[in-house]
Each structure stands twice: as C-alpha cells, then as structure tokens.
Design a protein around this motif. Structure first.
Motif, mmCIF file in Angstrom:
data_model
loop_
_atom_site.group_PDB
_atom_site.id
_atom_site.type_symbol
_atom_site.label_atom_id
_atom_site.label_comp_id
_atom_site.label_asym_id
_atom_site.label_seq_id
_atom_site.Cartn_x
_atom_site.Cartn_y
_atom_site.Cartn_z
ATOM 1 N N VAL A 179 3.590 -0.403 2.817
ATOM 2 C CA VAL A 179 3.909 0.195 1.517
ATOM 3 C C VAL A 179 3.719 -0.833 0.409
ATOM 4 N N ASP A 180 4.163 -2.063 0.638
ATOM 5 C CA ASP A 180 4.042 -3.101 -0.384
ATOM 6 C C ASP A 180 2.571 -3.378 -0.693
ATOM 7 N N ASP A 181 1.736 -3.414 0.341
ATOM 8 C CA ASP A 181 0.302 -3.613 0.107
ATOM 9 C C ASP A 181 -0.269 -2.479 -0.738
ATOM 10 N N TYR A 182 0.189 -1.259 -0.473
ATOM 11 C CA TYR A 182 -0.332 -0.107 -1.216
ATOM 12 C C TYR A 182 0.065 -0.170 -2.684
ATOM 13 N N ILE A 183 1.317 -0.435 -2.967
ATOM 14 C CA ILE A 183 1.730 -0.403 -4.376
ATOM 15 C C ILE A 183 1.186 -1.594 -5.155
ATOM 16 N N THR A 184 0.818 -2.691 -4.460
ATOM 17 C CA THR A 184 0.291 -3.849 -5.178
ATOM 18 C C THR A 184 -1.237 -3.845 -5.261
ATOM 19 N N ALA A 189 -4.307 -0.311 -1.393
ATOM 20 C CA ALA A 189 -4.911 -0.200 -0.070
ATOM 21 C C ALA A 189 -4.478 1.092 0.617
ATOM 22 N N ASP A 190 -5.427 1.754 1.303
ATOM 23 C CA ASP A 190 -5.183 2.997 2.037
ATOM 24 C C ASP A 190 -4.860 4.150 1.070
ATOM 25 N N THR A 191 -4.509 5.272 1.648
ATOM 26 C CA THR A 191 -4.154 6.452 0.854
ATOM 27 C C THR A 191 -2.652 6.660 0.903
ATOM 28 N N LEU A 192 -2.138 7.420 -0.049
ATOM 29 C CA LEU A 192 -0.703 7.683 -0.074
ATOM 30 C C LEU A 192 -0.272 8.405 1.199
ATOM 31 N N VAL A 234 -0.056 5.872 3.990
ATOM 32 C CA VAL A 234 1.055 4.941 3.778
ATOM 33 C C VAL A 234 2.389 5.599 4.115
ATOM 34 N N MET A 235 2.562 6.842 3.735
ATOM 35 C CA MET A 235 3.813 7.530 4.045
ATOM 36 C C MET A 235 3.976 7.733 5.549
ATOM 37 N N GLU A 236 2.875 7.872 6.253
ATOM 38 C CA GLU A 236 2.952 8.058 7.705
ATOM 39 C C GLU A 236 3.220 6.745 8.431
ATOM 40 N N ARG A 237 2.589 5.659 7.989
ATOM 41 C CA ARG A 237 2.671 4.395 8.717
ATOM 42 C C ARG A 237 3.697 3.422 8.148
ATOM 43 N N GLY A 238 4.145 3.645 6.909
ATOM 44 C CA GLY A 238 4.931 2.625 6.222
ATOM 45 C C GLY A 238 6.436 2.767 6.319
ATOM 46 N N GLU A 262 7.520 10.278 -3.851
ATOM 47 C CA GLU A 262 7.444 10.172 -5.305
ATOM 48 C C GLU A 262 7.728 8.748 -5.765
ATOM 49 N N LEU A 263 8.664 8.070 -5.112
ATOM 50 C CA LEU A 263 8.967 6.682 -5.467
ATOM 51 C C LEU A 263 7.746 5.792 -5.254
ATOM 52 N N VAL A 264 7.101 5.906 -4.103
ATOM 53 C CA VAL A 264 5.927 5.084 -3.802
ATOM 54 C C VAL A 264 4.803 5.393 -4.792
ATOM 55 N N ARG A 265 4.592 6.675 -5.093
ATOM 56 C CA ARG A 265 3.557 7.053 -6.054
ATOM 57 C C ARG A 265 3.836 6.426 -7.419
ATOM 58 N N TRP A 266 5.111 6.505 -7.866
ATOM 59 C CA TRP A 266 5.467 5.963 -9.182
ATOM 60 C C TRP A 266 5.311 4.441 -9.211
#
Length: 388
Positions: free
Chosen positions: A73-78, A81-84, A87-91, A104-108
């Motif tokens: 998740v941290d890699d995605y928001i920074t 990387a990958d798709t939302l 990330v929600m499935e693996r993170g 919604e939190l991760v997207r924001w």
C-alpha cells in the motif's frame, strides 16, 4: 456536571480542540474500534485523518494489518505502483482490503501524494499473523538481500532450513501445538541465523540508504517476532495462548515505535490493542493477562501517545441500557460525538457495565474511563459486516 459539558460534535474543530487539550502533541494518536467492520466509523476515521493532514501536520496512517503487506500500500500511494484493485487485494490482512472505507482512504492518500511534494505514508503494524502465523521466509530473505558479506550462511542454506512455507502456515497448529515446527531443530537454527542477520544489520547501517534502513529494520524485527511466535505455537503449557497474545501486542508496539519515528501518525486499531490497561481474557478455566500494544507504546512514548476509544450506541437491534456508559452518551444531541473521557468519568457515578449480544462488539468498561483520553461515540451503527 452535565455530560454535554464533557462532549462536542465530532468535526474538525472538535478534533483540533481535543489535541490542544492534551499535555503534549502526540506522535501517535490512536483511534480505537469497539468492533471491526463498522462502515460509519471507517468513514469518520477518514474524515479525521484528512483534517489531521490538512490542519495538524499529520503525514502517516497506520492500521491493524500485516506490516509486510502494508509495504504494498505504501508503495502505491507514494509511486502509483500497481492498480488500486490489486493493492486492496494484496496490501491488507484480516479481510480489511474489502472495506470500502479503506479503499477510499488509499485512493485519497494516492491522490494527495500526486499533488504534494511532502508525501503521506501508510503502515501496517500488526505482525503477519491471523490466529496462525506466516512463514518467516519473506522477512528473512528480504533482510538477507539488503546485507553485505560475509554473511552467516548462504541463501541456499537458509532456504533449505525454512523448507516449504506450508510447514509454517499450518492452521491446525492453532488448536494442536504438536503440529507446529516452531521448536524443531530447523526452526531453532533459523532463529540463530535471524539473530545473526539482525546483529549484522546493526554493523552495516551506515552503508544503507534511509529507505533501506527502515525496511531492513522492519524485516529484522518481523522475522525475529515471527520465529518467537512459532516457538510458542509449539508450546504445550497453560501459558501458551497468553504468551502468544502478548507476543502479538509486543510486535505491534515495536512497529508503532517505528511509525512514531516518521512523525505524527493516526493509528487505527481495535480498542483492546490500543488500551493502556492490561488485557484480560477468560480461557479454559483461567484468566489470561498481558499488556496491550497501547500500554507498551505509552511506556516508551509517555504523553506523546494519546488514545481515542470508540463506542457505539445502538448496535444493530441492540439499544444500550440507560445506566451504561453508552446509554448515557446516547442522550447527547449529536449523532457523532467527541467526549473528554476523564471529565466524563467525573461527571457520571457508578455506570453499569454493558453486555452486548453481538460477540464482536466490546462495550466500554466503565472502570477504565480514566485510562482513555477521549471517546468517539456513534449514536447508531447500522452498516456492520456479518462475521462468522
């Protein structure tokens, strides 16, 4: 004292006023869950975090989820990387990736980082645990890869000692310690190698980048924590479950201390892990006791740790009796309230404990109000995920 004098509507101004009332600005602000999967609480948490980021300088969010999965998740928001969806499935662990509020939190957070130079960070701070535990392979091999020689063993030796991951992740070990390999000769050898690798890390800190130091430390404490946990999974004494529970909270607390090093963070987790008092659990004719992650964290951070417990009024079809803490708070005029818990303890006399028919909901303990800084109260919770 009227209980309305201890409370205010839960909004940004109320959150900021609460922070100003504390003896020091917290490095970690814990927001507890009285029950997992309450949709309204997740949405309120997101609003609180947005306010903390935009008005109080908070830059990190930590959740009761696998600390290694949290890196996804941290890699995605920074970096994006990958798709939302991926990330929600693996993170996330514990099924938290299915939560709309978490999505919604991760997207924001990703959207915020795309528009700002100072980046937000995301952390999981639970161990890689359910009731059983993951293999230490991921943590150990990732730590190994960051270190320089001479190393205490070859990667081939480490791989052979670890063996197939399903030896470690056997869910039957939860009830049958004889099926755990945690005290086998291979596991004991791996524990020694993990200790050697962590010691080697300490000698090589100057050659690592800040990001690699942070990750190597995470891998090291996770590997050591998992191996300790597996060791006690194989124990047959009456102390087994209590020791496992204590080790899990200790792993949480170690991760929280690392999060605190990144600056002010909102921590979202069950009330029972964030509380300052001892955890008590009836089990097999005995009462197990251990210190919660919040108690351990406060021992290290002092008043730089603050704890907001959450509580629910109506849970499904269950209405709290009027003489319970939740029943008294239900008389407040707001749907969502923020309460000064210590002032509330002085304002009410001998509230009755609440018994909830929902096994997943843990009511406030009226005897422990002085151990809480504040209470986030939801008068009614209707969107609950069915458990079991």
């Amino acid at each position: 004292m009227d209980i309305k004098d201890t409370a205010r509507p839960l909004d940004g101004a109320g959150v900021s006023a609460f922070l100003r009332s504390l003896p020091a600005k917290p490095l970690l602000l814990g927001l507890g869950e009285a029950r997992h999967f309450v949709g309204e609480l997740g949405e309120l948490r997101n609003e609180i975090f947005r306010h903390l980021v935009e008005h109080e300088g908070y830059r990190s969010f930590a959740i009761e989820s696998d600390c290694l999965r949290g890196l996804v998740v941290d890699d995605y928001i920074t970096t994006g990387a990958d798709t939302l969806d991926d990330v929600m499935e693996r993170g996330f662990s514990h099924g938290f990736g299915a939560s709309p509020a978490n999505r919604e939190l991760v997207r924001w957070m990703r959207a915020y980082n795309e528009e700002h130079d100072e980046k937000l960070r995301f952390f999981g701070f639970d161990g890689p645990l359910e009731y059983w535990a993951e293999s230490p392979r991921q943590a150990l091999t990732a730590l190994y890869a960051l270190l320089d020689g001479p190393l205490p063993c070859t990667m081939e030796t480490l791989d052979a000692l670890l063996g197939p991951d399903d030896r470690w992740t056997n869910e039957a070990t939860v009830m049958d310690p004889s099926q755990s390999i945690g005290q086998s000769a291979d596991a004991q050898r791996v524990r020694l190698l993990a200790d050697d690798l962590v010691a080697l890390l300490d000698t090589q800190v100057p050659r690592l980048s800040a990001e690699d130091r942070e990750r190597a430390a995470l891998y090291g404490r996770t590997a050591v924590g998992l191996l300790r946990y597996h060791h006690w999974m194989a124990d047959t004494s009456p102390a087994r479950i209590g020791r496992l529970s204590a080790l899990r909270d200790a792993m949480m607390a170690a991760n929280l201390r690392a999060v605190a090093g990144q600056g002010p963070a909102l921590v979202f987790c069950h009330n029972l892990h964030l509380q300052r008092n001892k955890s008590l659990m009836p089990f097999g004719g005995q009462t197990l006791e251990w210190w919660s992650a919040g108690a351990i964290t406060e021992a290290h951070l002092g008043d730089r740790y603050a704890f907001l417990a959450s509580a629910l009024g109506m849970v499904g079809d269950n209405t709290p009796p009027p003489d319970t803490v939740e029943g008294i708070l239900s008389t407040l005029p707001w749907d969502h309230s923020l309460i000064d818990a210590r002032r509330l303890a002085d304002a009410i006399t001998k509230p009755a404990p609440r018994t909830s028919p929902d096994f997943a909901y843990f009511p406030l303990d009226p005897a422990q109000l002085n151990m809480i800084d504040g209470i986030v109260f939801l008068k009614q919770a209707v969107r609950l995920k069915k458990l079991g």
